[in-house]
Design an enzyme around this catalytic site. Structure first.
Site, short mmCIF file in Angstrom:
data_model
loop_
_atom_site.label_atom_id
_atom_site.label_comp_id
_atom_site.label_asym_id
_atom_site.label_seq_id
_atom_site.Cartn_x
_atom_site.Cartn_y
_atom_site.Cartn_z
N CYS A 129 0.83 -1.21 0.00
CA CYS A 129 0.00 0.00 0.00
C CYS A 129 0.86 1.25 0.00
O CYS A 129 0.41 2.31 0.40
CB CYS A 129 -0.91 0.00 1.23
SG CYS A 129 -1.93 -1.48 1.36
N LYS A 194 -7.42 -0.16 11.16
CA LYS A 194 -7.42 -1.26 10.21
C LYS A 194 -6.36 -2.27 10.63
O LYS A 194 -5.17 -1.97 10.68
CB LYS A 194 -7.10 -0.70 8.82
CG LYS A 194 -6.94 -1.75 7.75
CD LYS A 194 -6.86 -1.09 6.40
CE LYS A 194 -6.58 -2.09 5.32
NZ LYS A 194 -6.44 -1.44 4.02
N ARG A 216 1.67 -7.15 5.50
CA ARG A 216 1.33 -5.75 5.78
C ARG A 216 1.39 -5.44 7.28
O ARG A 216 0.84 -4.46 7.75
CB ARG A 216 -0.08 -5.45 5.27
CG ARG A 216 -0.32 -5.71 3.80
CD ARG A 216 -1.42 -4.80 3.28
NE ARG A 216 -2.17 -5.27 2.14
CZ ARG A 216 -1.74 -5.34 0.89
NH1 ARG A 216 -0.49 -4.99 0.59
NH2 ARG A 216 -2.53 -5.76 -0.08
N LYS A 247 -11.97 -1.96 11.01
CA LYS A 247 -11.94 -3.02 10.01
C LYS A 247 -10.97 -4.09 10.44
O LYS A 247 -9.85 -3.73 10.83
CB LYS A 247 -11.50 -2.39 8.68
CG LYS A 247 -11.23 -3.37 7.57
CD LYS A 247 -10.74 -2.64 6.35
CE LYS A 247 -10.42 -3.65 5.27
NZ LYS A 247 -9.66 -3.08 4.20
N SER A 273 -13.97 -9.17 3.20
CA SER A 273 -14.26 -10.21 2.21
C SER A 273 -14.43 -11.61 2.81
O SER A 273 -15.37 -12.31 2.47
CB SER A 273 -13.18 -10.21 1.13
OG SER A 273 -11.90 -10.28 1.70
C1 PBG Z 1 -6.04 -2.14 1.31
C2 PBG Z 1 -7.40 -2.71 1.43
C3 PBG Z 1 -7.70 -3.94 2.00
C4 PBG Z 1 -9.07 -4.14 1.90
C5 PBG Z 1 -9.60 -3.01 1.31
N1 PBG Z 1 -8.55 -2.12 1.02
C6 PBG Z 1 -6.87 -4.86 2.77
C7 PBG Z 1 -5.59 -5.37 2.30
O1 PBG Z 1 -5.46 -5.86 1.17
O2 PBG Z 1 -4.68 -5.31 3.12
C8 PBG Z 1 -9.76 -5.38 2.36
C9 PBG Z 1 -11.19 -5.49 2.16
C10 PBG Z 1 -11.76 -6.85 2.25
O3 PBG Z 1 -11.13 -7.86 2.61
O4 PBG Z 1 -12.95 -6.93 1.93
N2 PBG Z 1 -5.90 -1.04 0.61
#
Ligand code: PBG
Length: 324
Positions: A129, A194, A216, A247, A273
């Site tokens: 990121c 997050k 990450r 989150k 997700s």
């Molecule tokens: C990172 C981002 C992530 C999600 C949304 N934006 C996490 C990641 O890849 O570390 C995850 C959302 C999901 O799992 O539904 N920019």
């Protein structure tokens, strides 16, 4: 003699249960995340997220129209691109996928807010990121890039931008860039608390954004911690966030609860997700009714204190909520 405590009386039928129910969910509390890809007439299934698709812009506009018809008041857009480089330049390119998608939606649909994810992971070759130089993250370049992305989305018409890179200072830098460029009315939904979570796996499949090396954990939060979640939220509020987020959601109800108790600001929770996919797979295996499990989960997230829930079940839930 004292009467026996009898708590079952109000549970006896759905009318009295409804009368005393303390927590409600409305379609307008739900935000639907949407993946947008290049091309025309595309509706690509995502294997690890049954029922979720990557839409090309034309089909996305139809989908958003349907969501709006169901009473959903916001979508959260993620761009999927094959054109990745070491700077994530497609993320802020004038004609980047998300920018075009926002314009298209805004042209046709009036009563739904468009929120755009502001991050580099989907656009950068290594999948982190942030911009990395000589094996170290380049904080200044990352913040500059995030500000450029936010301005590009605001120019296209986003109602809110949602920085998710977990870079310290990102909200302030984005707020300043928006103001400087004449977008004082574009809001910020900050991914404040997050956590580094296993539950993002299916999302990374959808976006092709898994990091090519490492993980990450040096920028997303450690799930053993709670204090810093509140500090992250406080920092984002001080930098100008309009809405803050926790989150993932279901495993982090304690964090949602604490955040709601402490801060007087709209609080969003992102049911991520794998939270979605686990319910889908469980229902497909006959473990429970999908509808019951989803409504219980969303209600629990609201009960903990979330005002808004970002969920891949938003469309289905909005349909179910019509009959409740
Ligand atoms: C990172 C981002 C992530 C999600 C949304 N934006 C996490 C990641 O890849 O570390 C995850 C959302 C999901 O799992 O539904 N920019």
């Amino acid at each position: 003699m004292q009467n026996k405590v009898y708590l079952g009386r109000l549970r006896k039928n759905s009318v009295t249960r409804g009368l005393v129910a303390q927590t409600t969910i409305l379609a307008k509390d739900l935000i639907m995340p949407c993946f947008v890809v290049e091309g025309r007439n595309k509706r690509e299934p995502i294997t690890t997220m049954p029922g979720i698709f990557r839409f090309s812009i034309d089909n996305l506009a139809d989908e958003v129209e349907e969501l709006s018809g169901l009473g959903v008041k916001a979508v959260l857009l993620f761009g999927v691109t094959g054109k990745k480089d070491n700077f994530g330049s497609q993320a802020y390119a004038k004609n980047g996928i998300v920018q075009r998608a926002i314009r298209e939606i805004k042209k046709n649909i009036k009563d739904i807010a468009v929120i755009s994810d502001v991050c580099l992971c989907g656009y950068i070759a290594h999948g982190h990121c942030r911009i990395i130089k000589n094996a170290f993250s380049d904080v200044d370049e990352t913040l500059k890039a995030l500000a450029k992305i936010a301005v590009a989305h605001a120019e296209a018409g986003a109602d809110l931008v949602a920085p998710s890179a977990m870079s310290d200072g990102q909200v302030g830098v984005i707020r300043q860039a928006l103001d400087k460029n004449g977008f004082r009315d574009t809001g910020i939904l900050a991914y404040s608390a997050k956590y580094a979570s296993s539950f993002y796996g299916p999302f990374r499949d959808a976006l092709g954004s898994s990091p090519k090396f490492g993980d990450r954990k040096n920028y997303q939060m450690d799930f053993r911690n709670r204090n810093e979640a509140l500090r992250e939220i406080e920092a984002d509020i001080n930098q100008g966030a309009d809405i803050v987020m926790v989150k993932p959601a279901s495993l982090y109800l304690d964090i949602i609860y604490r955040a709601k108790q402490k801060f007087n600001i709209t609080l969003a929770a992102y049911s991520v997700s794998a939270e979605y996919s686990l319910i889908k797979l469980g229902a497909a295996e006959g473990l429970f009714s999908e509808k019951e499990a989803v409504l219980e989960t969303l209600t629990a997230i609201r009960r903990a204190g979330a005002d808004l829930i970002i969920t891949y079940h938003a469309k289905q839930a909005a349909e179910w909520l019509k009959d409740i």
